[in-house]
Design a protein around this motif. Sequence first.
Motif, mmCIF file in Angstrom:
data_model
loop_
_atom_site.group_PDB
_atom_site.id
_atom_site.type_symbol
_atom_site.label_atom_id
_atom_site.label_comp_id
_atom_site.label_asym_id
_atom_site.label_seq_id
_atom_site.Cartn_x
_atom_site.Cartn_y
_atom_site.Cartn_z
ATOM 1 N N GLU A 104 47.552 0.937 68.186
ATOM 2 C CA GLU A 104 46.742 2.047 67.906
ATOM 3 C C GLU A 104 46.498 2.751 67.223
ATOM 4 O OE1 GLU A 104 47.039 3.996 71.850
ATOM 5 O OE2 GLU A 104 47.061 1.964 72.953
ATOM 6 N N GLU A 105 47.442 2.470 65.695
ATOM 7 C CA GLU A 105 47.356 3.432 64.583
ATOM 8 C C GLU A 105 46.087 3.862 64.162
ATOM 9 O OE1 GLU A 105 50.286 4.807 63.730
ATOM 10 O OE2 GLU A 105 51.498 3.465 64.532
ATOM 11 N N GLU A 106 45.683 5.065 63.755
ATOM 12 C CA GLU A 106 44.363 5.436 63.313
ATOM 13 C C GLU A 106 43.995 4.601 62.114
ATOM 14 O OE1 GLU A 106 44.793 9.500 62.632
ATOM 15 O OE2 GLU A 106 45.380 10.047 64.423
ATOM 16 N N THR A 107 45.017 4.393 61.284
ATOM 17 C CA THR A 107 44.710 3.814 59.953
ATOM 18 C C THR A 107 44.861 2.248 59.804
ATOM 19 O OG1 THR A 107 47.075 3.983 59.025
ATOM 20 C CG2 THR A 107 45.454 5.897 58.497
ATOM 21 N N GLN A 108 45.277 1.942 61.257
ATOM 22 C CA GLN A 108 45.439 0.289 61.392
ATOM 23 C C GLN A 108 46.816 0.027 60.461
ATOM 24 O OE1 GLN A 108 43.981 -1.496 63.568
ATOM 25 N NE2 GLN A 108 43.154 0.583 63.888
ATOM 26 N N ARG A 109 47.911 0.848 59.951
ATOM 27 C CA ARG A 109 48.906 0.532 59.138
ATOM 28 C C ARG A 109 49.682 1.613 59.350
ATOM 29 N NH1 ARG A 109 48.045 3.186 54.072
ATOM 30 N NH2 ARG A 109 46.100 3.338 53.738
ATOM 31 N N PHE A 110 51.123 1.423 59.144
ATOM 32 C CA PHE A 110 52.203 2.515 59.177
ATOM 33 C C PHE A 110 51.834 3.500 58.050
ATOM 34 C CE2 PHE A 110 56.218 4.699 58.286
ATOM 35 C CZ PHE A 110 56.546 5.057 59.369
ATOM 36 N N GLU A 111 52.005 4.793 58.260
ATOM 37 C CA GLU A 111 52.153 5.611 57.190
ATOM 38 C C GLU A 111 53.261 6.659 57.467
ATOM 39 O OE1 GLU A 111 48.440 7.541 57.061
ATOM 40 O OE2 GLU A 111 47.190 5.915 55.933
ATOM 41 N N LYS A 120 64.732 -13.121 63.502
ATOM 42 C CA LYS A 120 63.513 -13.700 64.192
ATOM 43 C C LYS A 120 62.514 -12.317 64.230
ATOM 44 C CE LYS A 120 61.274 -16.607 67.330
ATOM 45 N NZ LYS A 120 60.539 -16.690 68.616
ATOM 46 N N LEU A 121 63.003 -11.422 64.902
ATOM 47 C CA LEU A 121 62.053 -9.950 65.078
ATOM 48 C C LEU A 121 61.630 -9.537 63.885
ATOM 49 C CD1 LEU A 121 60.870 -8.167 67.051
ATOM 50 C CD2 LEU A 121 62.893 -6.842 67.026
ATOM 51 N N ALA A 122 62.626 -9.440 62.802
ATOM 52 C CA ALA A 122 62.507 -9.038 61.663
ATOM 53 C C ALA A 122 61.384 -9.526 61.089
ATOM 54 C CB ALA A 122 63.570 -8.596 60.757
ATOM 55 N N GLU A 123 61.554 -10.920 61.021
ATOM 56 C CA GLU A 123 60.350 -11.733 60.274
ATOM 57 C C GLU A 123 59.045 -11.632 60.759
ATOM 58 O OE1 GLU A 123 59.928 -16.551 60.149
ATOM 59 O OE2 GLU A 123 61.713 -15.708 59.803
ATOM 60 N N GLU A 124 59.098 -11.382 62.160
ATOM 61 C CA GLU A 124 57.839 -11.244 62.960
ATOM 62 C C GLU A 124 57.193 -10.025 62.619
ATOM 63 O OE1 GLU A 124 58.536 -11.742 67.099
ATOM 64 O OE2 GLU A 124 58.965 -13.785 67.186
ATOM 65 N N ARG A 125 58.170 -8.880 62.382
ATOM 66 C CA ARG A 125 57.417 -7.743 61.743
ATOM 67 C C ARG A 125 56.674 -7.839 60.491
ATOM 68 N NH1 ARG A 125 61.277 -2.756 64.229
ATOM 69 N NH2 ARG A 125 60.626 -3.081 66.439
ATOM 70 N N LEU A 126 57.325 -8.684 59.621
ATOM 71 C CA LEU A 126 57.097 -8.921 58.284
ATOM 72 C C LEU A 126 55.707 -9.520 58.445
ATOM 73 C CD1 LEU A 126 57.479 -8.269 55.075
ATOM 74 C CD2 LEU A 126 58.710 -10.315 55.188
ATOM 75 N N LYS A 127 55.503 -10.692 59.172
ATOM 76 C CA LYS A 127 54.313 -11.437 59.166
ATOM 77 C C LYS A 127 53.284 -10.906 59.821
ATOM 78 C CE LYS A 127 56.686 -16.051 59.820
ATOM 79 N NZ LYS A 127 56.818 -17.018 60.896
ATOM 80 N N TRP A 128 53.405 -9.924 60.713
ATOM 81 C CA TRP A 128 52.349 -9.192 61.529
ATOM 82 C C TRP A 128 51.549 -8.098 60.354
ATOM 83 C CZ3 TRP A 128 51.533 -3.912 63.460
ATOM 84 C CH2 TRP A 128 50.446 -3.964 64.468
ATOM 85 N N LYS A 129 50.520 -8.199 60.410
ATOM 86 C CA LYS A 129 49.345 -7.635 59.451
ATOM 87 C C LYS A 129 50.004 -8.048 58.018
ATOM 88 C CE LYS A 129 48.166 -3.862 62.305
ATOM 89 N NZ LYS A 129 48.054 -2.308 62.485
ATOM 90 N N ALA A 130 49.812 -9.190 57.627
ATOM 91 C CA ALA A 130 50.600 -9.944 56.465
ATOM 92 C C ALA A 130 50.314 -9.349 55.205
ATOM 93 C CB ALA A 130 50.363 -11.404 56.449
ATOM 94 N N LYS A 131 49.147 -8.496 55.241
ATOM 95 C CA LYS A 131 48.638 -7.737 53.851
ATOM 96 C C LYS A 131 49.341 -6.755 53.759
ATOM 97 C CE LYS A 131 44.435 -10.415 53.324
ATOM 98 N NZ LYS A 131 42.986 -10.183 53.393
#
Length: 190
Positions: A33-40, A114-125
Amino acid sequence: MNLNPVALKEWASAIDVLAGGDQIMLLRKGGIEEETQRFELKSHSFYLFPTYEHQRTHLVKDPYRASVERSLSEFDAGASHVKITAYAEAVDDLEVRDFEQLERLYPYHMWTGKLAEERLKWKAKEPLHVLLLKVYKLEKPAEIEMLPEYGGCRSWIELAVPPEDISLNPVLSEEAFEEKRRSIKFILGQ
């Protein structure tokens, strides 16, 4: 002491590990639910607000499973208040974009590869943010009323009624923090 009323939502078990001095980093991609769709990084200093919903013992390395189990056993979904025990300063906001960099970080955090890798893959750009935090324990935990606006899968909230008269104690000495920070930055080539 009055502090910034902003809070970063994070697993209760991760806050325990940070407050114990075992790690100084968080890996962030942002909530659904991030406003910008990414972490800031919206603030360089903030309370650490405990969350429980996504914690699972199989997502952390063996030595940290007891922390997850303990936090889940203390969780009460209907609780009217939440206990805040830590405050942090983000000293660095580093970006990781590839698996090689991520693998180098493995010894410095509680999560499974595995979890760290999943976090990196999510929203891959988008990069994975590695926040290096100087953490402080509140001398006396603060009880905050759990308001509906604190819910949802997002990273940042503003506390409507922030704790007052807070005393903080650094988790690590300046030297111990800087040693961990230098090691992490070195392996990332920073």
